[in-house]
Structure formats: C-alpha cells, structure tokens
Design an enzyme around this catalytic site. Structure first.
Site, PDB file in Angstrom:
ATOM      1  N   SER A   1      30.300  -1.421 -13.868  1.00 14.50           N
ATOM      2  CA  SER A   1      29.366  -2.509 -13.551  1.00 14.50           C
ATOM      3  C   SER A   1      29.523  -2.943 -12.101  1.00 14.50           C
ATOM      4  O   SER A   1      30.642  -3.194 -11.647  1.00 14.50           O
ATOM      5  CB  SER A   1      29.612  -3.714 -14.461  1.00 14.50           C
ATOM      6  OG  SER A   1      29.296  -3.411 -15.796  1.00 14.50           O
TER       7      SER A   1
ATOM      8  N   ASN B   1      31.531  -6.460 -10.194  1.00 18.66           N
ATOM      9  CA  ASN B   1      32.564  -6.800 -11.170  1.00 18.66           C
ATOM     10  C   ASN B   1      33.917  -6.388 -10.598  1.00 18.66           C
ATOM     11  O   ASN B   1      34.163  -5.194 -10.396  1.00 18.66           O
ATOM     12  CB  ASN B   1      32.296  -6.079 -12.490  1.00 18.66           C
ATOM     13  CG  ASN B   1      33.220  -6.523 -13.610  1.00 18.66           C
ATOM     14  OD1 ASN B   1      34.379  -6.835 -13.381  1.00 18.66           O
ATOM     15  ND2 ASN B   1      32.716  -6.544 -14.831  1.00 18.66           N
TER      16      ASN B   1
ATOM     17  N   TYR C   1      17.295  -6.203 -16.684  1.00 18.57           N
ATOM     18  CA  TYR C   1      18.530  -5.421 -16.531  1.00 18.57           C
ATOM     19  C   TYR C   1      18.921  -4.793 -17.872  1.00 18.57           C
ATOM     20  O   TYR C   1      19.306  -3.619 -17.949  1.00 18.57           O
ATOM     21  CB  TYR C   1      19.633  -6.347 -16.008  1.00 18.57           C
ATOM     22  CG  TYR C   1      20.853  -5.665 -15.429  1.00 18.57           C
ATOM     23  CD1 TYR C   1      20.944  -4.285 -15.313  1.00 18.57           C
ATOM     24  CD2 TYR C   1      21.936  -6.422 -14.987  1.00 18.57           C
ATOM     25  CE1 TYR C   1      22.065  -3.685 -14.767  1.00 18.57           C
ATOM     26  CE2 TYR C   1      23.060  -5.839 -14.438  1.00 18.57           C
ATOM     27  CZ  TYR C   1      23.124  -4.467 -14.332  1.00 18.57           C
ATOM     28  OH  TYR C   1      24.238  -3.876 -13.793  1.00 18.57           O
ATOM     29  N   ILE C   2      18.797  -5.564 -18.944  1.00 17.11           N
ATOM     30  CA  ILE C   2      19.101  -5.037 -20.275  1.00 17.11           C
ATOM     31  C   ILE C   2      18.081  -3.983 -20.679  1.00 17.11           C
ATOM     32  O   ILE C   2      18.444  -2.936 -21.235  1.00 17.11           O
ATOM     33  CB  ILE C   2      19.153  -6.176 -21.310  1.00 17.11           C
ATOM     34  CG1 ILE C   2      20.307  -7.130 -20.994  1.00 17.11           C
ATOM     35  CG2 ILE C   2      19.291  -5.612 -22.735  1.00 17.11           C
ATOM     36  CD1 ILE C   2      20.392  -8.319 -21.920  1.00 17.11           C
TER      37      ILE C   2
ATOM     38  N   GLU D   1      19.128  -0.847 -18.942  1.00 19.01           N
ATOM     39  CA  GLU D   1      20.419  -0.275 -19.329  1.00 19.01           C
ATOM     40  C   GLU D   1      20.454   0.278 -20.751  1.00 19.01           C
ATOM     41  O   GLU D   1      21.152   1.267 -21.023  1.00 19.01           O
ATOM     42  CB  GLU D   1      21.523  -1.337 -19.212  1.00 19.01           C
ATOM     43  CG  GLU D   1      22.090  -1.537 -17.847  1.00 19.01           C
ATOM     44  CD  GLU D   1      23.367  -2.347 -17.904  1.00 19.01           C
ATOM     45  OE1 GLU D   1      24.352  -1.923 -17.285  1.00 19.01           O
ATOM     46  OE2 GLU D   1      23.382  -3.399 -18.567  1.00 19.01           O
TER      47      GLU D   1
ATOM     48  N   TYR E   1      33.673   1.307 -22.122  1.00 17.64           N
ATOM     49  CA  TYR E   1      33.619   0.116 -21.277  1.00 17.64           C
ATOM     50  C   TYR E   1      34.817  -0.754 -21.650  1.00 17.64           C
ATOM     51  O   TYR E   1      35.309  -0.685 -22.782  1.00 17.64           O
ATOM     52  CB  TYR E   1      32.300  -0.631 -21.521  1.00 17.64           C
ATOM     53  CG  TYR E   1      31.947  -1.628 -20.452  1.00 17.64           C
ATOM     54  CD1 TYR E   1      31.538  -1.210 -19.193  1.00 17.64           C
ATOM     55  CD2 TYR E   1      32.024  -3.003 -20.699  1.00 17.64           C
ATOM     56  CE1 TYR E   1      31.206  -2.127 -18.203  1.00 17.64           C
ATOM     57  CE2 TYR E   1      31.700  -3.926 -19.718  1.00 17.64           C
ATOM     58  CZ  TYR E   1      31.290  -3.481 -18.475  1.00 17.64           C
ATOM     59  OH  TYR E   1      30.979  -4.397 -17.502  1.00 17.64           O
TER      60      TYR E   1
END
EC number: 2.3.2.22
Length: 216
Positions: A14, A17, A155-156, A159, A179
C-alpha cells in the site's frame, strides 16, 4: 497450502503506508519463499490518487505525489529484493493501474460498482472503510476537512478485482494475495452477504512473521 509450495504468493503493498519498509518487505519475501513456489508484488499504482483527491489534494499535485510515492515504493521493493536475495516470479512488481483498462478488469470493476449501488450492506462497508482511510490520511497531513467519500470509494472499486481474481491477474493457476492485516471488504465478500465472489483459484492470507500462516 503454503507447506506444499504449490502456489504463488503475491505481496500487496500500500502506498503512503510506513509499514512497507525495505526491512519489512525483505522479511515478507523470505517468509513467502519458504512457503510458496514464487513471490510477487502487487501495487495499486496511480489508482491511489483517489485517496489524495478525496482528502483535499488538488488533482495535479495528487498525480505528482502518487508518481513520487510509487517510485519510492518500487525502490523499497528493489532494496528488499537485494537484502533477501529473492527474485520475483514475474520479474517486477505488477501495478493495478496498468490493468485497469483491460476488458476483464473493467467487467469485474463494473460488477463491484453494481454491488455498491444495489447492496446497502456493501455500500455502508465501502464507505466506512474509505472514511477510515481518509481520516488516517488527514491525520498524517494535519488537514481538517470533510473527506469526499464518494471519490474515496473509487479506490475500492479499482482494487477489488485484484483481490477477487489475483491468480488471473498474474496468470497463475493458483495464487494467494498476502497482506499484513485483514481486509474488511474481503471479509464481507467471504461472508456471503454480497453477490461478489472470489475466484476459487485465488485466496487471501495474512502475512504474520510470528504466527503460522493464517488462511481465511
């Protein structure tokens, strides 16, 4: 799954981050190499721009910041590969933004948008997750504004097809997307409360160096 070393691990990275340092990535690559045939990297690329524009960053500046962050993340990946001695299965990181306009990805993205429009539970979950991401970003930038959640949820949308069909994206028979934490939207999909489904050849795992492999 990991013990048989018959699958491929895709490490999700990400942007913006601080967790994804060369040291953490190196450990993740080594951890994955012990459990899987190959290790790869998935990065959002330019789609992360929606997080910036939804929290007040002008479009032109957001584009520059995303490019800079993407380049920084790629350098961290390269450094981690040097530290770990691991080679990526695909040779280089895969960027979601490079696949966003392909027919198959667009089709899956449209399914996500349709679910958002027709499923209140999914819509609420997407908005809650997007609001949390925006608030985290605003804390970092020390900006006090109301985030644009309708922009942030894109964004979701961008992704999610990579989450549900990671093996297809990487052209592997089977693959696991890894992740460091659970992904709330992914857990909702697994609950059966949406019409969205994960490809049976794609799975999700939590990368935890101190515990045994966690597979949902």
């Amino acid at each position: 799954m990991g013990e048989s070393k018959q699958e491929h691990l895709i490490v999700g990275v990400s942007p913006f981050n601080p967790r994804f340092t060369p040291e953490w990535l190196s450990s993740a690559f080594q951890w994955g190499a012990e459990r899987f045939n190959t290790v790869d990297v998935l990065h959002p690329g330019e789609i992360s721009m929606s997080l910036l524009t939804s929290t007040g960053t002008p479009l032109g500046r957001a584009k520059r910041k995303v490019r800079q962050q993407c380049n920084r993340d790629m350098r961290n990946v390269e450094h981690a590969l040097e530290i770990s001695g691991i080679k990526l299965g695909r040779g280089k990181p895969v960027l979601i933004s490079d696949y966003l306009q392909t027919q198959s990805y667009q089709c899956r993205r449209r399914s996500v948008i349709a679910e958002f429009q027709n499923n209140q539970i999914f819509q609420d979950a997407c908005r809650a997750m997007s609001r949390a991401a925006c608030q985290s970003r605003l804390r970092v930038t020390n900006v006090n504004i109301e985030p644009d959640i309708e922009t942030a949820v894109k964004y979701i949308f961008d992704e999610l097809p990579a989450y549900t069909h990671c093996s297809d994206l990487f052209e592997y028979e089977t693959a696991a997307l890894g992740y460091p934490t659970e992904w709330p939207i992914g857990k909702l999909i697994e609950s059966g409360l949406t019409s969205l489904e994960r490809d049976p050849n794609s799975s999700f795992i939590v990368i935890d160096f101190e515990k045994e492999l966690i597979d949902d």
